[in-house]
Write a protein that holds these residues in place. Structure first.
Motif, PDB file in Angstrom:
ATOM      1  N   LYS A 267       0.829  -1.212   0.000  1.00 50.38           N
ATOM      2  CA  LYS A 267       0.000   0.000   0.000  1.00 50.38           C
ATOM      3  C   LYS A 267       0.862   1.261   0.000  1.00 50.38           C
ATOM      4  CE  LYS A 267      -3.845  -2.239   2.441  1.00 50.38           C
ATOM      5  NZ  LYS A 267      -4.561  -2.363   3.756  1.00 50.38           N
ATOM      6  N   LEU A 268       1.931   1.256   0.776  1.00 45.17           N
ATOM      7  CA  LEU A 268       2.840   2.400   0.790  1.00 45.17           C
ATOM      8  C   LEU A 268       3.492   2.605  -0.570  1.00 45.17           C
ATOM      9  CD1 LEU A 268       4.557   1.863   4.271  1.00 45.17           C
ATOM     10  CD2 LEU A 268       2.973   3.698   3.645  1.00 45.17           C
ATOM     11  N   THR A 269       3.789   1.507  -1.260  1.00 46.11           N
ATOM     12  CA  THR A 269       4.381   1.597  -2.591  1.00 46.11           C
ATOM     13  C   THR A 269       3.420   2.234  -3.578  1.00 46.11           C
ATOM     14  OG1 THR A 269       5.711  -0.383  -2.167  1.00 46.11           O
ATOM     15  CG2 THR A 269       5.448   0.288  -4.461  1.00 46.11           C
ATOM     16  N   TYR A 270       2.155   1.820  -3.551  1.00 46.25           N
ATOM     17  CA  TYR A 270       1.165   2.422  -4.436  1.00 46.25           C
ATOM     18  C   TYR A 270       1.111   3.939  -4.242  1.00 46.25           C
ATOM     19  CZ  TYR A 270      -1.024  -1.880  -6.174  1.00 46.25           C
ATOM     20  OH  TYR A 270      -1.274  -3.067  -6.825  1.00 46.25           O
ATOM     21  N   ALA A 271       1.084   4.373  -2.993  1.00 45.36           N
ATOM     22  CA  ALA A 271       0.995   5.803  -2.701  1.00 45.36           C
ATOM     23  C   ALA A 271       2.237   6.550  -3.196  1.00 45.36           C
ATOM     24  CB  ALA A 271       0.814   6.018  -1.199  1.00 45.36           C
ATOM     25  N   GLY A 272       3.415   6.001  -2.923  1.00 42.39           N
ATOM     26  CA  GLY A 272       4.651   6.644  -3.348  1.00 42.39           C
ATOM     27  C   GLY A 272       4.773   6.746  -4.850  1.00 42.39           C
ATOM     28  N   HIS A 273       4.415   5.686  -5.553  1.00 49.41           N
ATOM     29  CA  HIS A 273       4.493   5.700  -7.015  1.00 49.41           C
ATOM     30  C   HIS A 273       3.543   6.719  -7.621  1.00 49.41           C
ATOM     31  CE1 HIS A 273       6.407   1.458  -7.628  1.00 49.41           C
ATOM     32  NE2 HIS A 273       7.142   2.270  -6.908  1.00 49.41           N
ATOM     33  N   LEU A 274       2.358   6.814  -7.070  1.00 49.52           N
ATOM     34  CA  LEU A 274       1.382   7.769  -7.595  1.00 49.52           C
ATOM     35  C   LEU A 274       1.902   9.202  -7.478  1.00 49.52           C
ATOM     36  CD1 LEU A 274      -1.428   8.185  -8.800  1.00 49.52           C
ATOM     37  CD2 LEU A 274      -2.336   8.300  -6.466  1.00 49.52           C
ATOM     38  N   ILE A 275       2.518   9.517  -6.354  1.00 47.67           N
ATOM     39  CA  ILE A 275       3.051  10.864  -6.152  1.00 47.67           C
ATOM     40  C   ILE A 275       4.175  11.167  -7.132  1.00 47.67           C
ATOM     41  CG2 ILE A 275       4.323  12.335  -4.535  1.00 47.67           C
ATOM     42  CD1 ILE A 275       2.772  10.883  -2.273  1.00 47.67           C
ATOM     43  N   LEU A 276       5.142  10.261  -7.254  1.00 45.83           N
ATOM     44  CA  LEU A 276       6.298  10.509  -8.115  1.00 45.83           C
ATOM     45  C   LEU A 276       5.919  10.539  -9.590  1.00 45.83           C
ATOM     46  CD1 LEU A 276       9.176   8.478  -6.427  1.00 45.83           C
ATOM     47  CD2 LEU A 276       8.761  10.930  -6.378  1.00 45.83           C
ATOM     48  N   CYS A 277       5.017   9.676 -10.002  1.00 45.29           N
ATOM     49  CA  CYS A 277       4.597   9.658 -11.407  1.00 45.29           C
ATOM     50  C   CYS A 277       3.845  10.936 -11.771  1.00 45.29           C
ATOM     51  CB  CYS A 277       3.737   8.431 -11.691  1.00 45.29           C
ATOM     52  SG  CYS A 277       4.684   6.892 -11.727  1.00 45.29           S
ATOM     53  N   THR A 278       3.056  11.437 -10.836  1.00 46.30           N
ATOM     54  CA  THR A 278       2.357  12.706 -11.077  1.00 46.30           C
ATOM     55  C   THR A 278       3.351  13.848 -11.233  1.00 46.30           C
ATOM     56  OG1 THR A 278       0.438  11.950  -9.797  1.00 46.30           O
ATOM     57  CG2 THR A 278       0.656  14.312 -10.156  1.00 46.30           C
ATOM     58  N   LEU A 279       4.361  13.890 -10.380  1.00 45.59           N
ATOM     59  CA  LEU A 279       5.391  14.926 -10.479  1.00 45.59           C
ATOM     60  C   LEU A 279       6.162  14.822 -11.794  1.00 45.59           C
ATOM     61  CD1 LEU A 279       6.805  14.897  -6.826  1.00 45.59           C
ATOM     62  CD2 LEU A 279       5.421  16.685  -7.905  1.00 45.59           C
ATOM     63  N   CYS A 280       6.418  13.602 -12.243  1.00 44.87           N
ATOM     64  CA  CYS A 280       7.145  13.407 -13.493  1.00 44.87           C
ATOM     65  C   CYS A 280       6.362  13.960 -14.679  1.00 44.87           C
ATOM     66  CB  CYS A 280       7.450  11.924 -13.707  1.00 44.87           C
ATOM     67  SG  CYS A 280       8.453  11.588 -15.165  1.00 44.87           S
ATOM     68  N   ILE A 281       5.067  13.740 -14.688  1.00 39.59           N
ATOM     69  CA  ILE A 281       4.232  14.267 -15.779  1.00 39.59           C
ATOM     70  C   ILE A 281       4.267  15.799 -15.780  1.00 39.59           C
ATOM     71  CG2 ILE A 281       1.849  14.501 -16.595  1.00 39.59           C
ATOM     72  CD1 ILE A 281       1.375  11.626 -15.721  1.00 39.59           C
ATOM     73  N   ILE A 282       4.187  16.391 -14.589  1.00 36.46           N
ATOM     74  CA  ILE A 282       4.178  17.853 -14.486  1.00 36.46           C
ATOM     75  C   ILE A 282       5.493  18.462 -14.981  1.00 36.46           C
ATOM     76  CG2 ILE A 282       4.092  19.792 -12.857  1.00 36.46           C
ATOM     77  CD1 ILE A 282       2.203  18.068 -11.126  1.00 36.46           C
ATOM     78  N   PHE A 283       6.619  17.826 -14.624  1.00 33.86           N
ATOM     79  CA  PHE A 283       7.943  18.399 -14.939  1.00 33.86           C
ATOM     80  C   PHE A 283       8.664  17.652 -16.058  1.00 33.86           C
ATOM     81  CE2 PHE A 283       7.160  19.414 -10.431  1.00 33.86           C
ATOM     82  CZ  PHE A 283       7.220  20.802 -10.501  1.00 33.86           C
ATOM     83  N   MET A 284       7.932  16.985 -16.938  1.00 30.33           N
ATOM     84  CA  MET A 284       8.555  16.152 -17.954  1.00 30.33           C
ATOM     85  C   MET A 284       9.436  16.943 -18.921  1.00 30.33           C
ATOM     86  SD  MET A 284       6.783  13.227 -20.331  1.00 30.33           S
ATOM     87  CE  MET A 284       6.077  12.410 -18.900  1.00 30.33           C
ATOM     88  N   ASP A 285       8.991  18.118 -19.339  1.00 27.44           N
ATOM     89  CA  ASP A 285       9.776  18.905 -20.298  1.00 27.44           C
ATOM     90  C   ASP A 285      11.142  19.313 -19.754  1.00 27.44           C
ATOM     91  OD1 ASP A 285       8.140  18.850 -22.550  1.00 27.44           O
ATOM     92  OD2 ASP A 285       6.906  20.503 -21.846  1.00 27.44           O
ATOM     93  N   PRO A 286      11.209  19.957 -18.573  1.00 25.43           N
ATOM     94  CA  PRO A 286      12.545  20.324 -18.074  1.00 25.43           C
ATOM     95  C   PRO A 286      13.411  19.118 -17.723  1.00 25.43           C
ATOM     96  CG  PRO A 286      10.832  20.854 -16.446  1.00 25.43           C
ATOM     97  CD  PRO A 286      10.137  20.522 -17.719  1.00 25.43           C
ATOM     98  N   LEU A 287      12.797  18.029 -17.270  1.00 30.15           N
ATOM     99  CA  LEU A 287      13.575  16.841 -16.926  1.00 30.15           C
ATOM    100  C   LEU A 287      14.263  16.242 -18.143  1.00 30.15           C
ATOM    101  CD1 LEU A 287      11.202  15.031 -14.382  1.00 30.15           C
ATOM    102  CD2 LEU A 287      13.350  16.193 -13.868  1.00 30.15           C
ATOM    103  N   THR A 288      13.514  16.072 -19.220  1.00 27.35           N
ATOM    104  CA  THR A 288      14.105  15.478 -20.425  1.00 27.35           C
ATOM    105  C   THR A 288      14.992  16.458 -21.177  1.00 27.35           C
ATOM    106  OG1 THR A 288      12.099  16.027 -21.674  1.00 27.35           O
ATOM    107  CG2 THR A 288      12.234  13.819 -20.738  1.00 27.35           C
ATOM    108  N   GLY A 289      14.875  17.745 -20.833  1.00 27.31           N
ATOM    109  CA  GLY A 289      15.701  18.741 -21.504  1.00 27.31           C
ATOM    110  C   GLY A 289      17.067  18.931 -20.882  1.00 27.31           C
ATOM    111  N   MET A 290      17.375  18.181 -19.815  1.00 27.86           N
ATOM    112  CA  MET A 290      18.638  18.341 -19.088  1.00 27.86           C
ATOM    113  C   MET A 290      19.835  17.753 -19.819  1.00 27.86           C
ATOM    114  SD  MET A 290      17.279  17.220 -15.304  1.00 27.86           S
ATOM    115  CE  MET A 290      18.957  16.855 -14.770  1.00 27.86           C
TER     116      MET A 290
ATOM    117  N   THR B 291       2.817   2.562 -14.130  1.00 36.43           N
ATOM    118  CA  THR B 291       3.596   2.196 -12.941  1.00 36.43           C
ATOM    119  C   THR B 291       2.752   2.124 -11.663  1.00 36.43           C
ATOM    120  OG1 THR B 291       5.728   2.955 -13.794  1.00 36.43           O
ATOM    121  CG2 THR B 291       5.466   2.940 -11.407  1.00 36.43           C
ATOM    122  N   PRO B 292       1.935   3.137 -11.359  1.00 36.09           N
ATOM    123  CA  PRO B 292       1.152   3.047 -10.112  1.00 36.09           C
ATOM    124  C   PRO B 292       0.144   1.901 -10.109  1.00 36.09           C
ATOM    125  CG  PRO B 292       1.197   5.298 -10.969  1.00 36.09           C
ATOM    126  CD  PRO B 292       1.712   4.413 -12.063  1.00 36.09           C
ATOM    127  N   ILE B 293      -0.193   1.394 -11.292  1.00 37.63           N
ATOM    128  CA  ILE B 293      -1.219   0.364 -11.383  1.00 37.63           C
ATOM    129  C   ILE B 293      -0.635  -1.043 -11.256  1.00 37.63           C
ATOM    130  CG2 ILE B 293      -3.046  -0.617 -12.851  1.00 37.63           C
ATOM    131  CD1 ILE B 293      -3.204   2.140 -14.223  1.00 37.63           C
TER     132      ILE B 293
END
Length: 449
Positions: free
Chosen positions: A319-342, A364-366
């Motif tokens: 259950k803790l893994t599901y919660a952690g993955h959901l948070i990180l995957c959401t952040l990745c979608i939000i910041f995908m452009d600057p992350l891949t532009g590095m 991943t969260p699923i």
């Protein structure tokens, strides 16, 4: 004291958060090499990423041995037999050194043919970078084996803070080494490899010193230099380690096989896959931490024959893994452009990297937690052959076969690899869940009374 009292929320928190940080820091070593070597050119990024795929395959044996040692030691600790847990700790160190020495020697003899056989005809500058990075980092394998073994012993007693601090040290040394050798001495890929070798050597030495001076009785390696081999105990470690090594090796070979698809679509696809792979690995860090915690907690529960507690903690960690993955995957979608532009990718390669990551962040969260966290609960109980069989069959009948089918026959291009990957996750996760809900895993003895 029951296992639920021993592993209350406070104890669980102080086990998990250093594991999480450690896993992130482990990944940043690779990120640092990739980012800092990118000043040399896209061929350097591609060369390093190709070697990383093989390196993961070759060092799987160390991780598998650490898993075997961690399970055996944790079960003895759960049984409160500290004399045998200490003896098992020393056997793990001995075995890791021998296996690492053999792998290093064989790899140094044939690293060039390995690259050519696995990746075939690739651009000369990419192959040159890969060869240089490969042979230097091969020298670090014995240190890496000791590092993995010693860190797993500290985790077996619930002390994940020491391995985390060592990971911080590794990153600092690697960063400083890269800065000096790549930017200062303009050594490029060679500089990145030397920095990696140095950081791994220092980590292994420091961890051994800490095991001798600060480890509790249950994992004490006092008298390590007076070599005493206990073959029944080594056999117990290998009974867990060998199936785990075979499973992970076949998994990694499958990944290498599908990575050849990216070479068909050009250097841009190789680089995009490497960058997407870095961030996709980062997104599953909560699961990686929970997987390591499974070995310690479920291993101790099984050693104490507290099977209901094992089920309880496995469910809690999932259950803790599901919660952690959901948070990180959401952040990745939000910041995908600057992350891949590095990473200085071409516009086409960056677009590909974003498409790969989008598939990963959605699924991943699923599907990831049941596919990769839950099987460590089975391994901690000694039920390693079942997880090995499921993983190998799923990898080769689904991920490898479907990747080629989607990419070439059905025209999905390199995206087909990522689509096949999430199907593989869903299938294996289903089989692991069915096994865990049954009772057969409770009959897989690792240590004898």
């Amino acid at each position: 004291m029951t296992m639920r009292n021993s592993w209350n929320n406070h104890a669980l928190f102080y086990l998990l958060w250093p594991l999480m940080v450690e896993q992130i820091l482990t990944i940043t070593v690779g990120i640092l090499d990739t980012v800092m070597v990118s000043v040399v050119g896209q061929h350097a990024v591609s060369g390093v990423s190709l070697v990383d795929s093989i390196t993961i395959l070759l060092i799987i044996a160390f991780g598998a041995l650490s898993t075997g040692g961690s399970v055996v030691v944790s079960q003895y600790i759960g049984r409160r037999d500290f004399k045998k847990s200490s003896l098992a700790s020393k056997q793990l160190i001995y075995t890791s050194v021998v296996v690492a020495a053999i792998i290093t020697a064989l790899s140094l003899l044939c690293y060039r043919p390995m690259l050519q056989i696995i990746y075939g005809k690739i651009e000369a500058d990419v192959m040159g970078a890969a060869e240089t990075y490969f042979w230097i980092t091969l020298l670090s394998y014995p240190f890496l084996a000791v590092n993995n073994a010693a860190a797993s012993l500290f985790r077996s007693v619930g002390n994940s803070a020491i391995p985390m601090k060592i990971s911080i040290l590794v990153n600092l040394i690697n960063f400083a080494g890269n800065a000096i050798l790549i930017y200062g001495f303009h050594m490029g890929v060679t500089g990145a490899a030397i920095a990696t070798l140095t950081s791994r050597a220092v980590a292994a030495i420091v961890l051994l010193l800490l095991l001798r001076s600060r480890a509790p009785e249950s994992i004490s390696i006092s008298g390590l230099s007076k070599i005493r081999l206990e073959f029944p105990m080594i056999r117990s470690i290998l009974n867990i380690g060998i199936p785990s090594a075979l499973e992970n090796s076949m998994f990694q070979i499958g990944k290498i096989m599908v990575s050849r698809i990216f070479t068909f679509f050009g250097t841009g696809a190789i680089a995009a896959n490497a960058i997407a792979g870095i961030f996709s690995t980062f997104m599953v860090m909560p699961g990686q931490a929970a997987s390591l915690a499974m070995l310690t907690i479920v291993g101790q529960c099984v050693g104490a024959r507290a099977y209901e507690d094992a089920r309880y903690f496995a469910a809690k960690l999932i259950k803790l893994t599901y919660a952690g993955h959901l948070i990180l995957c959401t952040l990745c979608i939000i910041f995908m452009d600057p992350l891949t532009g590095m990473f200085g990718l071409t516009a086409e390669a960056q677009d590909l990297a974003k498409k790969y990551l989008l598939v990963h962040t959605i699924f991943t969260p699923i599907t990831w937690p049941l596919s990769f966290v839950l099987p460590n609960a089975l391994r901690a109980a000694g039920d390693v052959r079942y997880s090995m069989i499921v993983a190998i069959i799923s990898m080769w009948t689904i991920r490898v076969s479907v990747s080629y089918l989607l990419s070439y026959t059905l025209g999905f291009g390199s995206m087909g690899v990522w689509y096949a990957m999430v199907v593989d996750w869903a299938v294996r996760g289903t089989f692991y869940l069915i096994r865990w809900k049954g009772n057969k895993w409770q009959n897989k003895a690792v240590i004898k009374s």
